[in-house]
Design a protein around this motif. Structure first.
Motif, PDB file in Angstrom:
ATOM      1  N   VAL A 137       0.664  -1.323  -0.017  1.00  0.00           N
ATOM      2  CA  VAL A 137      -0.074   0.214  -0.267  1.00  0.00           C
ATOM      3  C   VAL A 137       0.906   1.134   0.106  1.00  0.00           C
ATOM      4  O   VAL A 137       1.941   1.292   0.460  1.00  0.00           O
ATOM      5  CB  VAL A 137      -1.028   0.044   1.191  1.00  0.00           C
ATOM      6  CG1 VAL A 137      -1.864  -1.431   1.094  1.00  0.00           C
ATOM      7  CG2 VAL A 137      -0.372   0.108   2.764  1.00  0.00           C
ATOM      8  N   LEU A 138       0.259   2.076  -0.381  1.00  0.00           N
ATOM      9  CA  LEU A 138       0.981   3.603  -0.600  1.00  0.00           C
ATOM     10  C   LEU A 138       1.022   4.219   0.814  1.00  0.00           C
ATOM     11  O   LEU A 138       1.992   4.476   1.395  1.00  0.00           O
ATOM     12  CB  LEU A 138       0.313   4.616  -1.607  1.00  0.00           C
ATOM     13  CG  LEU A 138       0.959   5.835  -1.574  1.00  0.00           C
ATOM     14  CD1 LEU A 138       2.339   5.912  -1.966  1.00  0.00           C
ATOM     15  CD2 LEU A 138      -0.106   7.030  -2.752  1.00  0.00           C
ATOM     16  N   VAL A 139      -0.267   4.026   1.526  1.00  0.00           N
ATOM     17  CA  VAL A 139      -0.412   4.737   2.783  1.00  0.00           C
ATOM     18  C   VAL A 139      -1.081   3.703   3.758  1.00  0.00           C
ATOM     19  O   VAL A 139      -2.065   3.228   3.317  1.00  0.00           O
ATOM     20  CB  VAL A 139      -1.255   5.981   2.596  1.00  0.00           C
ATOM     21  CG1 VAL A 139      -1.536   6.452   4.184  1.00  0.00           C
ATOM     22  CG2 VAL A 139      -0.720   7.201   1.732  1.00  0.00           C
ATOM     23  N   ASP A 140      -0.792   3.815   5.042  1.00  0.00           N
ATOM     24  CA  ASP A 140      -1.243   3.183   6.117  1.00  0.00           C
ATOM     25  C   ASP A 140      -1.817   4.221   7.090  1.00  0.00           C
ATOM     26  O   ASP A 140      -0.934   5.147   7.608  1.00  0.00           O
ATOM     27  CB  ASP A 140      -0.224   2.340   6.803  1.00  0.00           C
ATOM     28  CG  ASP A 140      -0.911   1.439   8.051  1.00  0.00           C
ATOM     29  OD1 ASP A 140      -2.076   1.548   8.270  1.00  0.00           O
ATOM     30  OD2 ASP A 140      -0.400   0.715   8.449  1.00  0.00           O
ATOM     31  N   LYS A 141      -3.197   4.323   6.992  1.00  0.00           N
ATOM     32  CA  LYS A 141      -3.336   5.404   7.986  1.00  0.00           C
ATOM     33  C   LYS A 141      -3.606   4.900   9.517  1.00  0.00           C
ATOM     34  O   LYS A 141      -3.843   3.723   9.830  1.00  0.00           O
ATOM     35  CB  LYS A 141      -4.929   5.366   7.691  1.00  0.00           C
ATOM     36  CG  LYS A 141      -5.716   6.786   8.200  1.00  0.00           C
ATOM     37  CD  LYS A 141      -7.144   6.886   7.909  1.00  0.00           C
ATOM     38  CE  LYS A 141      -7.468   7.467   6.638  1.00  0.00           C
ATOM     39  NZ  LYS A 141      -8.956   7.659   6.710  1.00  0.00           N
ATOM     40  N   LYS A 142      -3.101   5.757  10.224  1.00  0.00           N
ATOM     41  CA  LYS A 142      -2.739   5.486  11.620  1.00  0.00           C
ATOM     42  C   LYS A 142      -4.143   5.587  12.448  1.00  0.00           C
ATOM     43  O   LYS A 142      -4.542   6.904  12.673  1.00  0.00           O
ATOM     44  CB  LYS A 142      -1.752   6.179  12.196  1.00  0.00           C
ATOM     45  CG  LYS A 142      -0.321   5.918  11.461  1.00  0.00           C
ATOM     46  CD  LYS A 142       0.915   6.546  12.272  1.00  0.00           C
ATOM     47  CE  LYS A 142       0.615   8.211  12.211  1.00  0.00           C
ATOM     48  NZ  LYS A 142       1.651   8.883  12.440  1.00  0.00           N
TER      49      LYS A 142
END
Length: 190
Positions: A137-142
């Motif tokens: 994935v490009l972004v892992d949302k925290k």
């Protein structure tokens, strides 16, 4: 004012007021670093990269052009959003055409938010007999709302705080996937 003019005004307001979390240069640098990790893990396996449409297409294009080993590309379309800003049940729209039996599969997506869609896709690939399934994935949302505690992708380029994000494939109501960085929508614009 027509509905098209109202939409244009809303979209321009959201973009103008957005908070830039990662610039285009930062995104490209992170994808470049990620490409080394992916190459180390996948080189010699002749994997099939399955991109989740529509969000994953921009990230996948940026990533695979940095990978110097043979790979097959395919796509699927499954979504929890379907143009909305909140997710519902996973809807399967298009399944991959590549045979996954015995293959090393890398699922490519724009964001790991809750992860329900990603988990559903992993299970579908395994049920088709994939030799291995990795996620990228490009972004892992925290945040602490993951579908499974501690859920992480195998490969992640960037992290972002818990905002509604757009850019680099992620959308705001179906728009702004083309924004070159990663942006957060101001809460007052939601």
């Amino acid at each position: 004012m027509s509905s098209a003019e109202e939409l244009q005004k809303e979209l321009m307001t959201v973009r103008r007021n957005a908070i830039e979390l990662h610039s285009s240069d930062q995104v490209q640098e992170a994808i470049g670093k990620l490409a080394f990790e992916v190459t180390e893990a996948c080189s010699g396996k002749v994997p099939v990269f399955v991109t989740i449409m529509n969000g994953g297409m921009i990230f996948a294009a940026e990533l695979v052009k940095r990978l110097d080993f043979p790979l097959e590309m395919d796509y699927l379309h499954a979504s929890r959003y379907l143009g909305a800003t909140t997710g519902g049940e996973v809807e399967w729209i298009v399944t991959p055409s590549a045979t996954l039996q015995g293959r090393h599969v890398v699922i490519v997506d724009d964001i790991l938010d809750v992860g329900s869609t990603l988990l559903s896709i992993i299970e579908a690939c395994k049920s088709q007999g994939a030799a291995s399934v990795k996620t990228c994935v490009l972004v892992d949302k925290k945040h602490d709302r993951k579908a499974r505690p501690g859920l992480k992708a195998d490969f992640t380029a960037l992290e972002a705080d818990d905002y509604y994000l757009f850019g680099m494939g992620m959308d705001y109501k179906g728009f702004w996937r083309n924004a070159p960085g990663i942006y957060a929508v101001k809460e007052s614009d939601l």
